[in-house]
Design an enzyme around this catalytic site. Structure first.
Site, PDB file in Angstrom:
ATOM      1  N   LYS A  49      -7.389   7.844 -19.178  1.00  0.00           N
ATOM      2  CA  LYS A  49      -7.666   8.423 -20.492  1.00  0.00           C
ATOM      3  C   LYS A  49      -6.475   8.226 -21.438  1.00  0.00           C
ATOM      4  O   LYS A  49      -6.127   7.106 -21.758  1.00  0.00           O
ATOM      5  CB  LYS A  49      -8.061   9.881 -20.325  1.00  0.00           C
ATOM      6  N   TYR A 108     -14.443  18.852 -14.554  1.00  0.00           N
ATOM      7  CA  TYR A 108     -14.981  17.488 -14.605  1.00  0.00           C
ATOM      8  C   TYR A 108     -15.980  17.324 -13.454  1.00  0.00           C
ATOM      9  O   TYR A 108     -15.658  17.606 -12.299  1.00  0.00           O
ATOM     10  CB  TYR A 108     -13.832  16.480 -14.500  1.00  0.00           C
ATOM     11  N   ASP A 120      -5.338  19.921 -13.667  1.00  0.00           N
ATOM     12  CA  ASP A 120      -5.716  18.617 -14.206  1.00  0.00           C
ATOM     13  C   ASP A 120      -5.319  18.630 -15.683  1.00  0.00           C
ATOM     14  O   ASP A 120      -5.914  19.336 -16.492  1.00  0.00           O
ATOM     15  CB  ASP A 120      -7.229  18.418 -14.029  1.00  0.00           C
ATOM     16  N   ARG A 143       0.837  -1.207   0.000  1.00  0.00           N
ATOM     17  CA  ARG A 143       0.000   0.000   0.000  1.00  0.00           C
ATOM     18  C   ARG A 143       0.871   1.257   0.000  1.00  0.00           C
ATOM     19  O   ARG A 143       0.413   2.347  -0.281  1.00  0.00           O
ATOM     20  CB  ARG A 143      -0.964  -0.009   1.197  1.00  0.00           C
TER      21      ARG A 143
HETATM   22  C1  LIG Z   1     -10.589  15.800 -16.861  1.00  0.00           C
HETATM   23  C2  LIG Z   1     -10.830  14.630 -15.970  1.00  0.00           C
HETATM   24  N1  LIG Z   1     -10.218  14.589 -14.778  1.00  0.00           N
HETATM   25  C3  LIG Z   1     -10.409  13.563 -13.927  1.00  0.00           C
HETATM   26  C4  LIG Z   1     -11.244  12.518 -14.240  1.00  0.00           C
HETATM   27  C5  LIG Z   1     -11.443  11.398 -13.253  1.00  0.00           C
HETATM   28  O1  LIG Z   1     -10.624  10.340 -13.589  1.00  0.00           O
HETATM   29  P1  LIG Z   1     -10.978   8.808 -13.247  1.00  0.00           P
HETATM   30  O2  LIG Z   1     -12.220   8.473 -14.012  1.00  0.00           O
HETATM   31  O3  LIG Z   1      -9.758   8.089 -13.688  1.00  0.00           O
HETATM   32  O4  LIG Z   1     -11.214   8.739 -11.777  1.00  0.00           O
HETATM   33  C6  LIG Z   1     -11.883  12.502 -15.470  1.00  0.00           C
HETATM   34  C7  LIG Z   1     -12.786  11.383 -15.837  1.00  0.00           C
HETATM   35  O5  LIG Z   1     -13.551  11.473 -16.777  1.00  0.00           O
HETATM   36  C8  LIG Z   1     -11.670  13.590 -16.357  1.00  0.00           C
HETATM   37  O6  LIG Z   1     -12.278  13.650 -17.556  1.00  0.00           O
END
Ligand SMILES: Cc1ncc(COP(=O)(O)O)c(C=O)c1O
Length: 395
Positions: free
Chosen positions: A215, A112, A190, A59
């Site tokens: 992604k 998001y 992000d 972990r």
């Molecule tokens: C821009 C963005 N940040 C974060 C996330 C969250 O990521 P995860 O689905 O891997 O938890 C997403 C998911 O769609 C996203 O599009």
């Protein structure tokens, strides 16, 4: 233990498209493997005084995470290894957890949606102030930073997404990061949509970069994974501590797969970005299209900033068909090659109407489709979209 991504004696740094191939490899020794091994072990042999590093219990850290974490650092321009998390949202939660209860989170109104939900939860449970801003309006964001910093509590976090999901707004990230840092905020970006090949926010002074590795980085829609990269040792220790204590960890197999996916990131991004720009241009004059958003379009509000700040314009499009929500749903039902699905950044092209989620921001239009362009042949993608746009009812 692993080979350096950048040869110390090289005449110049390696191109990022080379780094995705070279970073995180085991040391070159005769008989040694080319790829890092996938180690499936929950614990490590130890007794007495615990060892200094993470290899005590899985972990805390594993030797399957490290090559990927080193590769991410090399790509984002950090000297400290990145930190892999069990999902992008887990990485976001770790960063949000750094905000004191009397602090503020200033973030794009079109962040998001699950990140927005998390911020709202922190507001409800811990009293964190959440300020949603229009990141296209730089002056308004700076005003909001000023106002939130001057309130009763402490400044907290400027959270940026650029381009935003799903509205594809582009922020003047360097200017906003500087304004936030001057006022004592932690700054985070992000970088999921742009990928490290498109922009490197740490170089603009951001404290931490977060990815949904799910992604583009992993790229094959077969893992859910996240990461945070920072060059600040104290912040890295805090995020690492959060990951360990909250158990926000990834399985080694997923991380191994993500590193394999990363090897082709440059090829995939190059191809999907080029196709996205081509489709955006064609869609912008299509009779069945009311609006298309992609920063590559000269008339797009994000075009100037993206041209100045980013390498490429990304592979996500926003599309509003003529006919509103019904037409949008009909288009999703009519395509055959494009996959109707949430998520983005895979090799396959997909689309969805974002407001089908009750949690999506109310300022996102009801009829907005988010298109994630994959690596199929551009003409096949175009033919499928064009047919579905022209005659969804006969498809
Ligand atoms: C821009 C963005 N940040 C974060 C996330 C969250 O990521 P995860 O689905 O891997 O938890 C997403 C998911 O769609 C996203 O599009």
């Amino acid at each position: 233990m692993t080979s350096p991504a950048l040869p110390a004696d090289g005449p110049r740094p390696l191109d990022p498209s080379t780094v995705v191939v070279t970073a995180g490899r085991p040391a070159r020794v005769p008989g040694g493997p080319l790829n890092p091994p996938l180690v499936l072990s929950s614990t490590y042999v130890s007794q007495g005084e615990p060892p200094a590093g993470d290899l005590l219990y899985a972990r805390m850290g594993t030797e399957t995470w490290s090559p990927f974490e080193e590769a991410l650092a090399a790509l984002e321009g950090a000297t400290l290894p990145g930190l892999v998390f069990g999902s992008g949202l887990a990485a976001i939660a770790a960063v949000f957890a750094q905000v004191p209860d009397d602090g503020a989170i200033v973030l794009p109104r079109h962040t998001y949606q699950a990140a927005l939900g998390l911020a709202d939860e922190l507001a409800a449970r811990h009293g964190v102030r959440v300020v949603r801003v229009d990141i296209e309006d730089t002056a308004a964001v700076i005003d909001a930073l000023e106002a939130a910093a001057g309130g009763a509590g402490r400044p907290g976090l400027l959270w940026l997404e650029s381009p935003t999901n799903p509205m594809l707004e582009v922020a003047d990230v360097p200017v906003l990061v500087e304004a936030a840092r001057e006022r004592g905020y932690l700054t985070a970006v992000d970088n999921t949509f742009a990928t490290p090949l498109g922009q490197n926010p740490l170089a603009w002074g951001a404290d931490v970069v977060v990815h949904s590795v799910t992604k583009y980085l992993a790229g094959h829609s077969d893992v859910v994974l996240g990461a945070a990269v920072t060059d600040d040792p104290a912040l890295r220790a805090a995020l690492h501590g959060y990951r360990t204590q909250h158990g926000a960890i990834a399985g080694p197999s997923e991380v191994w797969l993500a590193l394999r996916g990363l090897r082709t990131l440059a090829l995939r991004v190059e191809r999907s970005q080029a196709t996205a720009a081509l489709l955006a241009e064609r869609l912008s004059t299509h009779p069945a299209v009311a609006e298309v958003r992609h920063p590559s379009l000269p008339g797009d509000p994000g075009h100037e900033r993206a041209s100045r700040l980013m390498r490429g314009y990304g592979s996500v499009l926003g599309l509003r068909p003529v006919g509103g929500r019904e037409a949008a749903d009909a288009l999703v039902a009519a395509v055959r090659l494009w996959v109707p699905a949430t998520s983005l950044g895979g090799v396959e092209s997909s689309l969805e109407r974002r407001r089908r989620f009750a949690t999506e921001a109310p300022t996102v239009p009801e009829d907005l489709l988010r298109l994630s362009v994959g690596i199929e042949a551009a003409e096949d993608l175009w033919a499928d979209l064009d047919r579905a746009l022209r005659a969804p009812e006969v498809s």
